[in-house]
Enzyme design. Structure first.
Site, PDB file in Angstrom:
ATOM      1  N   GLY A   7       0.837  -1.190   0.000  1.00 29.61           N
ATOM      2  CA  GLY A   7       0.000   0.000   0.000  1.00 29.61           C
ATOM      3  C   GLY A   7       0.869   1.235   0.000  1.00 29.61           C
ATOM      4  O   GLY A   7       1.114   1.844   1.043  1.00 29.61           O
ATOM      5  N   ALA A  10       0.518   7.723   0.560  1.00 27.25           N
ATOM      6  CA  ALA A  10       1.346   8.768   1.150  1.00 27.25           C
ATOM      7  C   ALA A  10       2.155   8.263   2.342  1.00 27.25           C
ATOM      8  O   ALA A  10       3.352   8.526   2.446  1.00 27.25           O
ATOM      9  CB  ALA A  10       0.465   9.943   1.568  1.00 27.25           C
ATOM     10  N   VAL A  11       1.531   7.520   3.252  1.00 27.04           N
ATOM     11  CA  VAL A  11       2.244   7.021   4.433  1.00 27.04           C
ATOM     12  C   VAL A  11       3.272   5.972   4.041  1.00 27.04           C
ATOM     13  O   VAL A  11       4.434   6.022   4.459  1.00 27.04           O
ATOM     14  CB  VAL A  11       1.245   6.458   5.467  1.00 27.04           C
ATOM     15  CG1 VAL A  11       1.976   5.679   6.559  1.00 27.04           C
ATOM     16  CG2 VAL A  11       0.431   7.594   6.083  1.00 27.04           C
ATOM     17  N   ASN A 102      -4.586   3.774   9.893  1.00 29.78           N
ATOM     18  CA  ASN A 102      -5.540   4.435  10.765  1.00 29.78           C
ATOM     19  C   ASN A 102      -6.457   3.401  11.399  1.00 29.78           C
ATOM     20  O   ASN A 102      -6.594   2.282  10.901  1.00 29.78           O
ATOM     21  CB  ASN A 102      -6.376   5.442   9.967  1.00 29.78           C
ATOM     22  CG  ASN A 102      -5.626   6.727   9.693  1.00 29.78           C
ATOM     23  OD1 ASN A 102      -4.818   7.178  10.497  1.00 29.78           O
ATOM     24  ND2 ASN A 102      -5.888   7.341   8.543  1.00 29.78           N
ATOM     25  N   LYS A 178      -5.173   8.669  18.698  1.00 29.69           N
ATOM     26  CA  LYS A 178      -5.064   9.107  17.314  1.00 29.69           C
ATOM     27  C   LYS A 178      -6.401   8.995  16.595  1.00 29.69           C
ATOM     28  O   LYS A 178      -6.763   9.857  15.778  1.00 29.69           O
ATOM     29  CB  LYS A 178      -4.004   8.292  16.573  1.00 29.69           C
ATOM     30  CG  LYS A 178      -3.748   8.849  15.173  1.00 29.69           C
ATOM     31  CD  LYS A 178      -2.861   7.993  14.332  1.00 29.69           C
ATOM     32  CE  LYS A 178      -2.788   8.577  12.926  1.00 29.69           C
ATOM     33  NZ  LYS A 178      -2.136   7.680  11.980  1.00 29.69           N
ATOM     34  N   ASN A 182      -8.337  11.901  14.558  1.00 31.55           N
ATOM     35  CA  ASN A 182      -8.869  11.735  13.209  1.00 31.55           C
ATOM     36  C   ASN A 182     -10.364  11.992  13.154  1.00 31.55           C
ATOM     37  O   ASN A 182     -10.874  12.599  12.204  1.00 31.55           O
ATOM     38  CB  ASN A 182      -8.563  10.323  12.700  1.00 31.55           C
ATOM     39  CG  ASN A 182      -7.122  10.138  12.276  1.00 31.55           C
ATOM     40  OD1 ASN A 182      -6.453  11.087  11.902  1.00 31.55           O
ATOM     41  ND2 ASN A 182      -6.630   8.918  12.353  1.00 31.55           N
ATOM     42  N   SER A 248      -6.687  12.858   5.457  1.00 28.98           N
ATOM     43  CA  SER A 248      -6.667  11.767   4.479  1.00 28.98           C
ATOM     44  C   SER A 248      -8.057  11.561   3.886  1.00 28.98           C
ATOM     45  O   SER A 248      -8.200  11.220   2.707  1.00 28.98           O
ATOM     46  CB  SER A 248      -6.168  10.475   5.135  1.00 28.98           C
ATOM     47  OG  SER A 248      -6.995  10.101   6.223  1.00 28.98           O
ATOM     48  N   GLU A 260     -11.768   6.167   4.606  1.00 25.01           N
ATOM     49  CA  GLU A 260     -11.768   5.253   5.742  1.00 25.01           C
ATOM     50  C   GLU A 260     -12.773   5.668   6.809  1.00 25.01           C
ATOM     51  O   GLU A 260     -12.668   5.237   7.958  1.00 25.01           O
ATOM     52  CB  GLU A 260     -10.366   5.213   6.369  1.00 25.01           C
ATOM     53  CG  GLU A 260      -9.300   4.634   5.483  1.00 25.01           C
ATOM     54  CD  GLU A 260      -7.944   4.601   6.171  1.00 25.01           C
ATOM     55  OE1 GLU A 260      -7.451   3.501   6.451  1.00 25.01           O
ATOM     56  OE2 GLU A 260      -7.389   5.692   6.432  1.00 25.01           O
TER      57      GLU A 260
END
Length: 297
Positions: A7, A10-11, A102, A178, A182, A248, A260
């Site tokens: 995957g 970006a991360v 996430n 976290k 988010n 994101s 997500e």
């Protein structure tokens, strides 16, 4: 170390690039356009202090994970089971699988499908894909990983590559913290199409975020997770550390992709229902994002 990144959004691309720059053999596994660009020119890594092309391998096939001692799973939370199934035939018995995703339950979902050791990581980084083969870093970049076989060695490798990494027993609380961040920012940034710095200046936003955080705290407590008292201050101060960052979820919606949100505000709603904890603010944000996604097809 031989490392595969499942995957390469970006991360995944950001971490893969830093590890490759540190001399590790990194293979990104991602979408065809991204893979083609990396194969042709390397990965462009753009930060406040760097703008470099990083040579590294790339593939569209999970088979490219064969022989890796470490696999970073960076797919969207909705793709966790599919990623595990695709990777399973290619992993060695001692391959460490690390979830850089996430949500709070991805490591458990990976463990349910893989015999290999699996660790959860909490990712604190603001990045975006600026185009195929081009990742842009906006802020932070540290990792928190839970104890697992090889975790200490991996933490040392990451830290030496410029990714400050700590092994901690408190990863579950950190994952919920976290998740709360988010839930407070992602949907609002997506619906308003605003970066964090501008978003928090809008009337009413701070109050909505406080409602979201209070609900997340109540659901976490029902799950047996105690969130830190300073979390409210962390949520309020996040925009100052990442003023130019779009969530994101916002990035997904602007690209016409599914987000997500079911594993962010949606998860809080589902867990709240299971425990009899009301979550009206999270429910509204989850519903509105799903409506936008459905309208986009």
């Amino acid at each position: 170390m031989t490392i595969a990144v499942m995957g390469a959004g970006a991360v995944g691309a950001y971490h893969g690039a830093l590890l490759a720059r540190a001399g590790h053999a990194v293979t990104l596994i991602g979408r065809p356009a991204h893979v083609d660009a990396v194969r042709a020119h390397g990965l462009r890594l753009q930060t406040a202090t760097l703008d470099v092309q990083v040579p590294l391998a790339a593939s569209t096939s999970p088979e490219a994970a064969r022989g890796a001692g470490l696999v970073l799973v960076c797919v969207k939370s909705g793709d966790t089971e599919a990623a595990a199934d695709a990777l399973r035939p290619h992993l060695g018995a001692d391959t460490l699988v690390l979830s850089l995703q996430n949500g709070v339950d991805n490591a458990a979902r990976l463990r349910a499908r893989l015999a290999q050791p699996v660790g959860a990581a909490v990712v604190y980084v603001a990045t975006e894909m600026a185009g195929p083969g081009h990742v842009r870093h906006h802020g932070r970049g540290e990792l928190l990983i839970e104890p697992a076989p090889g975790a200490a060695a991996v933490a040392a490798i990451f830290t030496a590559a410029g990714i400050p990494t700590t092994v901690s027993e408190d990863v579950q609380a950190a994952l919920w913290s976290k998740l709360t961040l988010n839930c407070a920012y992602n949907a609002l940034s997506a619906l308003a199409r605003q970066p964090y710095g501008r978003l928090v200046q809008a009337p009413g936003v701070a109050a909505v975020m406080r409602d979201v955080v209070a609900e997340c705290r109540a659901v976490a407590a029902a799950e047996g997770v105690r969130l830190p008292a300073e979390l409210d201050a962390s949520v309020a101060g996040l925009a100052a550390t990442m003023p130019g960052q779009f969530s994101s979820t916002a990035q997904d919606l602007m690209r016409g992709r599914r987000s997500e949100i079911d594993h962010l505000n949606g998860l809080v709603v589902r867990r709240g229902e299971a425990h009899g904890v009301p979550t009206p603010a999270n429910r509204v944000l989850h519903t509105l994002v799903r409506l936008v996604e459905d309208a986009a097809g």
